[in-house]
Motif scaffolding. Structure first.
Motif, PDB file in Angstrom:
ATOM      1  N   ASN A  54       0.833  -1.205   0.000  1.00  0.00           N
ATOM      2  CA  ASN A  54       0.000   0.000   0.000  1.00  0.00           C
ATOM      3  C   ASN A  54       0.870   1.258   0.000  1.00  0.00           C
ATOM      4  OD1 ASN A  54      -2.139  -1.742   0.094  1.00  0.00           O
ATOM      5  ND2 ASN A  54      -2.642  -1.374   2.243  1.00  0.00           N
ATOM      6  N   ASP A  55       1.926   1.256   0.814  1.00  0.00           N
ATOM      7  CA  ASP A  55       2.835   2.412   0.859  1.00  0.00           C
ATOM      8  C   ASP A  55       3.511   2.607  -0.494  1.00  0.00           C
ATOM      9  OD1 ASP A  55       2.163   2.675   3.498  1.00  0.00           O
ATOM     10  OD2 ASP A  55       4.141   2.144   4.307  1.00  0.00           O
ATOM     11  N   PHE A  56       3.931   1.498  -1.095  1.00  0.00           N
ATOM     12  CA  PHE A  56       4.628   1.561  -2.392  1.00  0.00           C
ATOM     13  C   PHE A  56       3.726   2.206  -3.447  1.00  0.00           C
ATOM     14  CE2 PHE A  56       5.267  -0.426  -6.558  1.00  0.00           C
ATOM     15  CZ  PHE A  56       6.576  -0.070  -6.815  1.00  0.00           C
ATOM     16  N   LEU A  57       2.474   1.775  -3.499  1.00  0.00           N
ATOM     17  CA  LEU A  57       1.561   2.338  -4.499  1.00  0.00           C
ATOM     18  C   LEU A  57       1.293   3.822  -4.205  1.00  0.00           C
ATOM     19  CD1 LEU A  57      -0.995  -0.563  -5.083  1.00  0.00           C
ATOM     20  CD2 LEU A  57       0.967   0.099  -6.504  1.00  0.00           C
ATOM     21  N   ALA A  58       1.164   4.155  -2.921  1.00  0.00           N
ATOM     22  CA  ALA A  58       0.896   5.553  -2.552  1.00  0.00           C
ATOM     23  C   ALA A  58       2.068   6.457  -2.925  1.00  0.00           C
ATOM     24  CB  ALA A  58       0.613   5.655  -1.049  1.00  0.00           C
ATOM     25  N   MET A  59       3.277   5.931  -2.859  1.00  0.00           N
ATOM     26  CA  MET A  59       4.460   6.747  -3.183  1.00  0.00           C
ATOM     27  C   MET A  59       4.592   6.983  -4.687  1.00  0.00           C
ATOM     28  SD  MET A  59       7.482   5.844  -0.477  1.00  0.00           S
ATOM     29  CE  MET A  59       7.423   4.078  -0.662  1.00  0.00           C
ATOM     30  N   ASN A  60       4.001   6.083  -5.475  1.00  0.00           N
ATOM     31  CA  ASN A  60       3.939   6.274  -6.927  1.00  0.00           C
ATOM     32  C   ASN A  60       5.300   6.647  -7.516  1.00  0.00           C
ATOM     33  OD1 ASN A  60       2.622   6.294  -9.327  1.00  0.00           O
ATOM     34  ND2 ASN A  60       1.741   8.339  -9.102  1.00  0.00           N
ATOM     35  N   THR A  61       6.291   5.809  -7.266  1.00  0.00           N
ATOM     36  CA  THR A  61       7.669   6.140  -7.669  1.00  0.00           C
ATOM     37  C   THR A  61       7.942   5.861  -9.143  1.00  0.00           C
ATOM     38  OG1 THR A  61       8.445   3.915  -7.139  1.00  0.00           O
ATOM     39  CG2 THR A  61       8.548   5.566  -5.373  1.00  0.00           C
ATOM     40  N   GLY A  62       7.047   5.159  -9.789  1.00  0.00           N
ATOM     41  CA  GLY A  62       7.283   4.806 -11.191  1.00  0.00           C
ATOM     42  C   GLY A  62       8.007   3.479 -11.360  1.00  0.00           C
ATOM     43  N   GLN A  63       8.436   2.875 -10.244  1.00  0.00           N
ATOM     44  CA  GLN A  63       9.079   1.551 -10.334  1.00  0.00           C
ATOM     45  C   GLN A  63       8.039   0.523 -10.772  1.00  0.00           C
ATOM     46  OE1 GLN A  63      11.170   0.355  -6.750  1.00  0.00           O
ATOM     47  NE2 GLN A  63      11.257  -1.792  -7.397  1.00  0.00           N
ATOM     48  N   LYS A  64       8.350  -0.192 -11.847  1.00  0.00           N
ATOM     49  CA  LYS A  64       7.358  -1.117 -12.402  1.00  0.00           C
ATOM     50  C   LYS A  64       7.740  -2.581 -12.218  1.00  0.00           C
ATOM     51  CE  LYS A  64       4.096   1.540 -13.545  1.00  0.00           C
ATOM     52  NZ  LYS A  64       2.870   1.393 -12.742  1.00  0.00           N
ATOM     53  N   ASP A  65       8.905  -2.842 -11.657  1.00  0.00           N
ATOM     54  CA  ASP A  65       9.280  -4.238 -11.394  1.00  0.00           C
ATOM     55  C   ASP A  65       9.825  -4.338  -9.972  1.00  0.00           C
ATOM     56  OD1 ASP A  65      11.582  -2.716 -12.340  1.00  0.00           O
ATOM     57  OD2 ASP A  65      12.672  -4.600 -12.122  1.00  0.00           O
TER      58      ASP A  65
END
Ligand code: ZN
Ligand code: ZN
Length: 280
Positions: A54-65
């Motif tokens: 959830n934190d990763f998606l909220a940060m929206n860093t653009g990392q796709k893998d």
């Protein structure tokens, strides 16, 4: 610079309640982030991976893998996986990594498929959405080159645990982190683990039991606080974090143990859910 974040610190089964607020209730999940790029990797998918996702998606860093490496596949290390939100995102690639000689993994995908069969869970792995790659690397050392072109070296060493488990040493630009959880040394400390830990900046080590408790828990696959400290001392590590807290150990108990441990090895703490450590 690397940042380690503890999303799951509990061993065996997740717990909740006021008495667990400080050290946390979720099972093993550790995030390693390269601070310069914000890129993350994950070790183990205990229940803590739900919040990580959830934190990763909220940060929206653009990392796709995302790479998720596994020490082993006991429930408390995989149970959060069906609740990892990025795995439901069709644009994501999830790499399931299990390096180490002698893994004898007949089918890595099957391990995850089984826990998501319809008798156990409503959504199958194939319905989640992300692309999954299963990488059972049958070598002890693997080098990965992320988009920033700075190689990351991962060394896996098998250690004693029912069914087997692996310790990992993670190195990038001269910074070294080692994770050794679900390890039972036995009567003497595993020399291979001392060698793997040699000089690391941060050692994260299993410490589920006190020395007295360990006496009656032989064969359960875990270590005592004293054993974690002995590895840290002998390997000359800079900092020690002890984790995989027993579900019966509440905050008061763990705080007391932490003080006792710090008298023996000053630069040590017990892991707390949400705790971050910057290295380098
Ligand atoms: Zn465990
Ligand atoms: Zn285990």
């Amino acid at each position: 610079m690397l940042q380690v974040k503890f999303y799951g610190t509990r061993g065996s089964i997740s717990v909740s309640g006021k008495e667990y607020e400080e050290f946390g209730g979720n099972t093993t999940c550790i995030q390693i982030m390269t601070k310069e790029t914000g890129r993350i990797g994950i070790l183990d998918a205990g229940t803590g991976i739900r919040k990580l996702g959830n934190d990763f998606l909220a940060m929206n860093t653009g990392q796709k893998d995302i790479f998720i490496a596994f020490t082993h596949f006991h429930w408390d290390h995989i149970q959060g996986f069906p609740f990892f939100a990025p795995a439901y995102d069709k644009s994501m690639v999830i790499n399931i990594l299990a390096p180490g000689e002698d893994r004898k993994l007949e089918d890595l995908k099957d391990i995850f498929d089984v826990q998501m069969q319809d008798r156990y869970f409503p959504v199958s792995m194939d319905e989640m959405g992300a692309t999954f790659n299963f990488l059972p690397i049958e070598r002890n050392t693997a080098v990965f080159t992320p988009p920033d072109n700075i190689p990351v070296k991962v060394t896996a060493v098998r250690h004693n645990h029912p069914g087997g488990a692996y310790s990992y040493r993670y190195e990038r630009q001269g910074i070294a982190i080692m994770v050794s959880t679900d390890i039972e040394h036995g009567d003497t400390i595993d020399e291979n683990i001392v060698e793997l830990a040699r000089g690391v900046d941060l050692l994260i080590h299993d410490a589920q039991y006190t020395a007295e408790e360990l006496e009656s828990k032989k064969g359960w696959g875990h270590s005592s606080y004293d054993q974690a400290i002995e590895v840290a001392r002998r390997a000359n590590v800079k900092r020690l974090v002890m984790t995989h807290h027993d579900p019966d150990h509440d905050d008061d108990f763990l705080r007391t143990q932490e003080k006792l441990c710090q008298q023996k090895f000053p630069d040590c703490v017990l892991s707390r859910e949400g705790m971050t450590i910057d290295i380098g």
